[in-house]
Write a protein that holds these residues in place. Structure first.
Motif, mmCIF file in Angstrom:
data_model
loop_
_atom_site.group_PDB
_atom_site.id
_atom_site.type_symbol
_atom_site.label_atom_id
_atom_site.label_comp_id
_atom_site.label_asym_id
_atom_site.label_seq_id
_atom_site.Cartn_x
_atom_site.Cartn_y
_atom_site.Cartn_z
ATOM 1 N N ARG A 75 70.685 50.353 21.998
ATOM 2 C CA ARG A 75 70.164 49.268 22.837
ATOM 3 C C ARG A 75 71.094 48.940 24.006
ATOM 4 N NH1 ARG A 75 66.786 44.762 21.682
ATOM 5 N NH2 ARG A 75 66.470 43.629 23.626
ATOM 6 N N ASP A 124 72.012 52.764 26.805
ATOM 7 C CA ASP A 124 71.280 52.193 27.939
ATOM 8 C C ASP A 124 72.184 52.102 29.160
ATOM 9 O OD1 ASP A 124 68.765 51.035 28.834
ATOM 10 O OD2 ASP A 124 69.857 49.139 28.984
ATOM 11 N N LEU A 153 69.000 47.664 35.980
ATOM 12 C CA LEU A 153 68.258 47.910 34.741
ATOM 13 C C LEU A 153 67.236 46.800 34.549
ATOM 14 C CD1 LEU A 153 71.603 48.721 33.481
ATOM 15 C CD2 LEU A 153 69.840 50.125 32.471
ATOM 16 N N SER A 164 63.744 54.516 31.516
ATOM 17 C CA SER A 164 64.895 54.467 30.629
ATOM 18 C C SER A 164 64.731 55.474 29.486
ATOM 19 C CB SER A 164 65.067 53.057 30.058
ATOM 20 O OG SER A 164 66.075 53.033 29.073
ATOM 21 N N THR A 177 66.097 54.924 26.663
ATOM 22 C CA THR A 177 66.337 54.182 25.422
ATOM 23 C C THR A 177 65.245 53.176 25.082
ATOM 24 O OG1 THR A 177 67.605 52.477 26.598
ATOM 25 C CG2 THR A 177 68.819 54.393 25.765
#
Length: 268
Positions: free
Chosen positions: A98, A102, A215, A240, A242
């Motif tokens: 997470r 990331d 992000l 992403s 993730t």
């Protein structure tokens, strides 16, 4: 607007029985253990976090030296989490996927960048992670801008224990230009503010040649629509590795002719 999907980059109760006693209520399912700040150092989490680390490093491989630095960082974060809220407690079992992976994926999007600025570093994502990854790069530096004193103290300790090239600035996010000296190749932020505000914070650094990597979550389209009211931008979106989020890449920004007040002001 260009979009890049993950592509090759992504390795990427029990019922009551019939018959006698069947009139009884079914037993409730056992409650899931609550993850809170106090449980950050619970040894029951160790195996879960270890498995999560394996999954994360498949998504974003690193050298043994970087892995060792990240291990020290995670250990410190879990120690401080018991007294200071650095990450959402519910994300503790997934610290590596997470938060670590990331953050690491930004390195591949700016492979030549040596000098980074992370606005609103918080618990160190992505700033400390980037510093760990850049530790073996000559001339590398990561500026971590944080306005909360407790978090800034944690960031300084994280940079120290990981022996990473980071400089922590205890300052309001909008004051980053006055605090950061020298050129910046890439400016980033994670979970800090709406996109149109982030651009306002980053614009002075971008005017000096920095690229931006922000992000963002699933609502990125709405944020881009709002940002277009204030800024002329040509964003490139990267999915992403993730989760369901996105990374907004910007190489240049210009204010629109009509801008509402407060866009580039202090974080509210």
């Amino acid at each position: 607007m260009k979009q890049r999907g993950p592509g090759g980059d992504r390795p990427l109760s029990r019922r009551a029985g019939a018959g006698e006693g069947s009139g009884r209520r079914a037993e409730p399912a056992p409650a899931k253990p609550r993850i809170d700040k106090a449980s950050a150092n619970d040894h029951a989490l160790d195996a879960i976090i270890a498995a999560d680390k394996t999954a994360a490093l498949k998504l974003a491989p690193v050298s043994r030296e970087t892995e060792a630095r990240l291990d020290r960082y995670i250990a410190l974060l879990r120690e401080w989490q018991a007294k200071t809220n650095l990450v959402a407690p519910s994300t503790l079992p997934h610290l590596w996927t997470r938060h670590i992976a990331d953050s690491l994926q930004l390195v591949d999007l700016a492979p030549t960048a040596k000098r980074w600025a992370d606005l609103g570093s918080g618990g160190g994502f992505p700033g400390v992670v980037l510093a760990c990854a850049m530790a073996g790069t000559p001339g590398a530096s990561v500026h971590l801008v944080e306005r909360i004193a407790k978090k800034a103290a944690f960031l300084r300790e994280a940079i120290r224990v990981t022996t990473s090239p980071g400089v922590v600035h205890l300052a309001e996010i909008g004051d980053n230009v006055d605090r950061i000296t020298g050129p910046v190749d890439c400016v980033t932020a994670r979970a800090l503010a709406p996109l149109h505000q982030l651009i306002g914070f980053a614009e002075p650094l971008m005017r000096q040649g920095a690229k931006a990597l922000f992000l963002k979550g699933q609502d990125v389209e709405a944020e881009l629509t709002e940002a277009a009211k204030y800024w002329n931008i040509q964003p490139q979106l990267h999915q992403s590795r993730t989760g369901d989020g996105w990374i907004v890449e910007l190489t240049s920004v210009e204010p629109t002719r009509v801008r509402r007040s407060g866009v580039s002001g202090e974080l509210r």
